[in-house]
Enzyme design. Structure first.
Site: not given
Ligand code: NDP
Ligand code: 2IT
Length: 446
Positions: A127, A167
């Site tokens: 990460k 992420d």
């Molecule tokens: P994005 O940046 O696309 O979206 C994040 C969302 O969560 C936004 O709506 C954001 O709101 C909100 N958010 C982030 N931090 C906070 C906080 N401290 N309090 C309240 N709301 C918050 O990220 P992703 O959708 O990619 O990721 C979301 C989650 O999924 C994370 O935990 C990530 O690790 C996990 N994840 C992502 C993967 C991926 O492929 N993208 C894969 C597996 C897991 P705001 O814009 O207001 O900050």
């Molecule tokens: O938390 C996760 O699994 C991710 N942010 C995606 C990682 C990846 O290598 O696609």
């Protein structure tokens, strides 16, 4: 079942690593789940696999300096934690958010190792990221930051070495800028990042993969309990990549999506979001980068500063925003509002005590390392596509994603005990991932 203290000297293991709060809670959760597996396996004890997995192979920390639009010099931290490559090249996302610390990335890298093992694919865990805040920055500022970040990162990564992805705060725009700089510096167009824009070797279906995978996992949990997702009310937190595509697939499957949120508050759709509202929302959040407080749609209400769980009745909850966003109070709200299934789209969004509330109430709980593994699994398909100089169809990647999620669900069932009459998916996921990592560590020698 043996207690953790019968087989692991957890406090001295933890003292040696000296983790922050998030990493400590991830370690403790896993330790509780896997203690019985270690108790039954002399080789795991002798090889000290638990302790060896706590310390990353290496932590790379660097300075990122760049120039803002006003001509001022900005300085941020950059990190890449290469946790273990015992199952394959280090693999995991990059997070750009002002809250990022080394502790955040340690817990995410550790969780990633188990998640990646569960996918059954040849990928290790890592990460990285920065305390850079993309909010309010111009495209040019984001580009200059990404270029500066890659100026250091490029020397540590490679398609068989370490393959970062997106992420929080890192999506197609950022990956495009990062990869562009990598190509300029190295002359390689080897697919070293995943989640790339299509013109740069991206994979159809990667954008949707994490959210779709989470819904597929929730659907599998419901099916296993002789129920179905059709007609269910689904509360979702977050309004980013994971949340929006979880909403899309849930709606395709006939569920009603009743909430989304961002750090400013929650939008509630009491009668369920419509297809056109979702389409507008994806454009509003992903293209215009708008805030939910400025979004208005028919039949939707905005609640400033509130999380969705206490605001609306739901059968299924998908926390898709960030770590520890669901505490005991939120978990109780969910139970009171009718939630029977929780599947974590985010990484560790539920605190340990929130998970306790679900256990006591007989709520089915799908942990992130299983329920959100569809994103990284599809990243591995992207690596496959790039290495073979191929171009996959969207149908191919989504079908394979579905297969991986069903397989992870089965692995959880095979490794999970029953608690209060329901499958303990949390324990099942930890054990399923741990055994693969532990066997490989034993095989590798010291
Ligand atoms: P994005 O940046 O696309 O979206 C994040 C969302 O969560 C936004 O709506 C954001 O709101 C909100 N958010 C982030 N931090 C906070 C906080 N401290 N309090 C309240 N709301 C918050 O990220 P992703 O959708 O990619 O990721 C979301 C989650 O999924 C994370 O935990 C990530 O690790 C996990 N994840 C992502 C993967 C991926 O492929 N993208 C894969 C597996 C897991 P705001 O814009 O207001 O900050
Ligand atoms: O938390 C996760 O699994 C991710 N942010 C995606 C990682 C990846 O290598 O696609």
């Amino acid at each position: 079942m043996p207690a953790v203290s019968d087989v692991l000297d957890l406090s001295s293991s933890i003292d040696r690593v000296n983790p922050g709060e998030l990493y400590r809670s991830a370690i403790e959760e896993v330790a509780e789940s896997i203690a019985p597996v270690i108790a039954e396996n002399r080789q795991y004890q002798k090889s000290r696999v638990f302790d060896r997995l706590l310390i990353p192979d290496r932590v790379i920390r660097f300075r990122v300096e760049w120039v803002n639009d006003a001509g001022g010099v900005e300085v941020n931290f950059g990190w890449r934690i290469e946790h273990t490559n015992v199952l394959g090249p280090y693999k995991g996302g990059l997070r750009f958010h002002p809250s990022v610390t080394e502790d955040t990335l340690h817990f995410l890298a550790y969780e990633q190792c188990f998640k990646n093992a569960l996918t059954g694919q040849p990928i290790g865990g890592g990460k990285g990221g920065s305390n850079f805040d993309p909010k309010g920055k111009s495209d040019n500022e984001v580009m200059r930051f990404c270029q500066a970040f890659m100026r250091e990162l490029y020397r540590h990564i490679g398609p068989s070495v370490d393959v970062p992805a997106g992420d929080i705060g890192v999506g197609g725009r950022e990956i495009g800028f990062l990869y562009g700089q990598y190509m300029k510096i190295t002359k390689q167009r080897d697919g070293v990042l995943t989640g790339k824009p299509m013109g740069l070797g991206g994979l159809l279906g990667r954008t949707e993969a994490t959210g779709y995978g989470t819904v597929t996992f929730a659907e599998a949990m419901l099916k296993h309990a002789d129920d179905s997702i059709e007609g269910k009310r689904v509360a979702i937190s977050g309004a980013g990549n994971v949340a929006l595509y979880a909403a899309e697939l849930a709606m395709e499957k006939g569920a009603k999506v009743v909430s989304l949120s961002d750090s400013g508050g929650s939008v509630i759709f009491d009668k369920g979001m419509s297809g056109s509202q979702l389409e507008e929302m994806i454009d509003f959040k992903e293209v215009q980068r708008g805030r939910l407080k400025d979004w208005s749609g028919n039949g939707a209400s905005f609640h400033a500063g509130e999380r969705p769980w206490g605001l609306v009745d739901a059968d299924v909850a998908l926390p898709c925003a960030t770590q520890h966003e669901v505490d005991t109070k939120d978990a109780k709200h969910m139970v009171d509002r009718g939630v029977k299934v929780v599947a974590e789209g985010a990484n560790m969004p539920c605190t340990h005590s929130a998970r306790g509330v679900f256990h006591d109430a007989g709520v089915l709980f799908g942990p992130g390392k299983a329920a959100n593994a569809g994103g990284v699994a599809t990243s591995c398909f992207e690596m496959h596509q790039n290495a073979a100089h191929d171009a996959w169809t969207k149908q191919r990647s989504l079908e394979k994603l579905h297969g991986v999620m069903i397989d992870i669900h089965e692995q959880c069932i095979a490794n999970a005990p029953m608690v209060n009459g329901v499958v303990d998916y949390g324990v099942g996921a930890d054990r399923g991932g741990f055994v693969k990592l532990a066997d490989a560590i034993v095989a590798m020698g010291v």
